[in-house]
Design an enzyme around this catalytic site. Structure first.
Site, short mmCIF file in Angstrom:
data_model
loop_
_atom_site.label_atom_id
_atom_site.label_comp_id
_atom_site.label_asym_id
_atom_site.label_seq_id
_atom_site.Cartn_x
_atom_site.Cartn_y
_atom_site.Cartn_z
N ASP A 164 28.06 62.18 58.00
CA ASP A 164 27.98 62.47 56.61
C ASP A 164 29.27 61.86 55.95
OD1 ASP A 164 27.30 63.16 54.08
OD2 ASP A 164 26.93 65.14 54.80
N ASP A 368 27.82 56.59 49.16
CA ASP A 368 27.63 57.85 50.27
C ASP A 368 26.24 57.41 51.19
OD1 ASP A 368 27.20 60.50 50.66
OD2 ASP A 368 25.24 60.57 49.67
#
Length: 488
Positions: A164, A368
């Site tokens: 992440d 992202d």
């Protein structure tokens, strides 16, 4: 004049303006590329490629390469998509769940940024004692899209960890559990690791946490609360992590004894954000503060996605764009988007001002790993969508689907021509393959334009648009790289 007539007039005017701008570029023919329609990908099963290495390392760790602060090495790991944990589900259901996770993640990112911008002055790390007030410090593991397998402790116990770029703290579930969610591997037991060590309360590492506390032995406790209400709480410690045959010692990780919320399958989270406690920041010179990933189009390739640490993470062919910094929030990776071309023609209404971050930290563009669909601030999205609709007017239209408002019926087609799409970042013109922006959404041949508009000023470059590129994060050089066909 009625409201409906006004809206019709406004829409007609915008189309006329767009047609005029396109006709001005008539000397440049519309650039098209071929899309070969494919069905929704079926979930892959988790591979056992590392099982032999894992069993060896559980028995003997003396021949593993140890990375210390003066050593630089390179490591490559395989990535797995979250759908591999739900291999019994049909592709349509998995895609629906993906869009649900995506909506939650996008909302959470916007909430995090809004709260950080509203905080004045910015919060100093470690100021809070105790856990009476929840700190939003990252994104839900439940919205993580990709996982990797790494060893925790000595000897290493191999676990699936969420990758992440929108979170910083590294953590795993630990026994004894006050409350733990179900994971695919046994819960990590720190008492069976020779390298596990607690962190004293007064240490700089403990003070780096947004939310820290102390136990009765004056050892550091951590808590991370996520935007969807999920939370992990436990001992903040240092531990050895093993990446294939490479050991990295004294990494600060959370050993979570109370973990609640929308967590799925994996044992914990590998935070790859820009904050001081993320794995890239902690390891510093050991991997030269460089990592990259390449996410394959799962409907078109059986080749695995991959994660690379070290100098090899930034190929020579990478197109590089500078990283920007949000003064209020250090976790996310901001880059500068200057414009977008559709069909080889720069869309005139998409100007750099639509993507600019102001001095307070509002707006801007982040890249992202865990968001799937790229969201563009609404004026930019509408201009891009309208240009694409004109260029794809030969395709049969289909009803809207979920967040997508530009869809086509490609049933029975073996190939179609679609307008090209190029994202113009500062120093890097990223030309997307057709499969990165026209994607299957059901089993009936419906394909949709895989972008969405947002009322927020913040735009997010999602992982569907990143497929097939090696996306490099060079923290030392403060830049992001895009390498086409980077999974090969």
């Amino acid at each position: 004049m009625g409201e409906k007539s006004k809206n019709t007039l406004l829409f007609s005017s915008s189309i006329i303006l767009l047609l005029l701008s396109l006709s001005a570029a008539v000397s440049t023919p519309l650039q098209l590329q071929t899309l070969v329609p494919r069905t929704l990908p079926s979930p892959s099963t988790l591979s056992g490629q590392d099982s032999e290495l894992e069993s060896d390392s559980l028995v003997e760790t003396s021949d593993l390469d140890t990375v210390n602060s003066n050593t630089t090495l390179e490591v490559q790991l395989e990535l797995h998509h979250v759908d591999a944990f739900s291999s019994e589900e049909i592709p349509e259901r998995l895609f629906d769940l993906r869009l649900q996770r995506d909506e939650l993640r996008a909302e959470t990112i916007n909430s995090l940024v809004a709260k950080a911008v509203a905080r004045n002055p910015p919060r100093a790390p470690g100021r809070r004692s105790g856990f009476s007030s929840s700190i939003i410090s990252g994104l839900a593991q439940g919205s993580g899209e990709y996982f990797t397998r790494l060893g925790v402790g000595t000897p290493p116990r191999y676990l699936y960890m969420v990758l992440d770029t929108g979170s910083d703290v590294v953590w795993v579930q630990c026994s004894p559990c006050k409350k733990c969610y179900s994971q695919s591997d046994p819960i990590f037991d720190p008492t069976k690791s020779r390298s596990f060590s607690g962190i004293p309360c007064g240490s700089p590492l403990c003070r780096s946490l947004d939310s820290s506390g102390c136990n009765q032995r004056q050892m550091c406790l951590y808590q991370v609360s996520y935007g969807d209400g999920s939370v992990t709480f436990g001992d903040f410690s240092t531990e050895t992590l093993t990446f294939r045959r490479t050991r990295v010692g004294r990494v600060a990780i959370g050993c979570g004894h109370d973990n609640e919320g929308l967590f799925v399958g994996a044992a914990g989270l590998l935070g790859l954000g820009r904050g001081r406690l993320s794995f890239p920041s902690q390891t510093g010179r050991r991997f030269n503060q460089k990592f990259s990933y390449c996410l394959v189009d799962r409907s078109a390739s059986s080749r695995p996605s991959s994660l690379v640490f070290g100098d090899a993470a930034v190929p020579r062919a990478a197109m590089l764009t500078p990283l920007l910094t949000n003064p209020k929030l250090d976790t996310f990776y901001y880059i500068e988007l200057l414009g977008i071309s559709v069909g080889g023609i720069r869309v005139p209404r998409i100007t750099p001002s639509l993507f600019k971050m102001d001095q307070a930290g509002n707006g801007g563009v982040i890249i992202d790993s865990g968001t799937s669909v790229t969201r563009l601030t609404r004026p930019a999205y509408i201009a891009m969508r309208d240009a694409f609709r004109i260029g794809a007017s030969n395709l049969k239209g289909a009803p809207d689907f979920s967040l997508f408002d530009t869809c086509f019926d490609l049933s029975g087609k073996t190939s179609v021509k679609v307008p090209t799409v190029v994202l113009h970042f500062r120093g890097a013109d990223v030309s997307l393959p057709a499969t990165n922006y026209l994607i299957p959404v059901d089993g009936s041949g419906t394909f949709c334009f895989a972008f969405a508009g947002t009322m927020s000023g913040l735009s997010i470059i999602g992982n569907i648009q990143q497929q097939g590129f090696r996306v490099s994060y060079d923290l030392a050089g403060s830049r992001i790289g895009f390498t086409p066909r980077g999974c090969e």
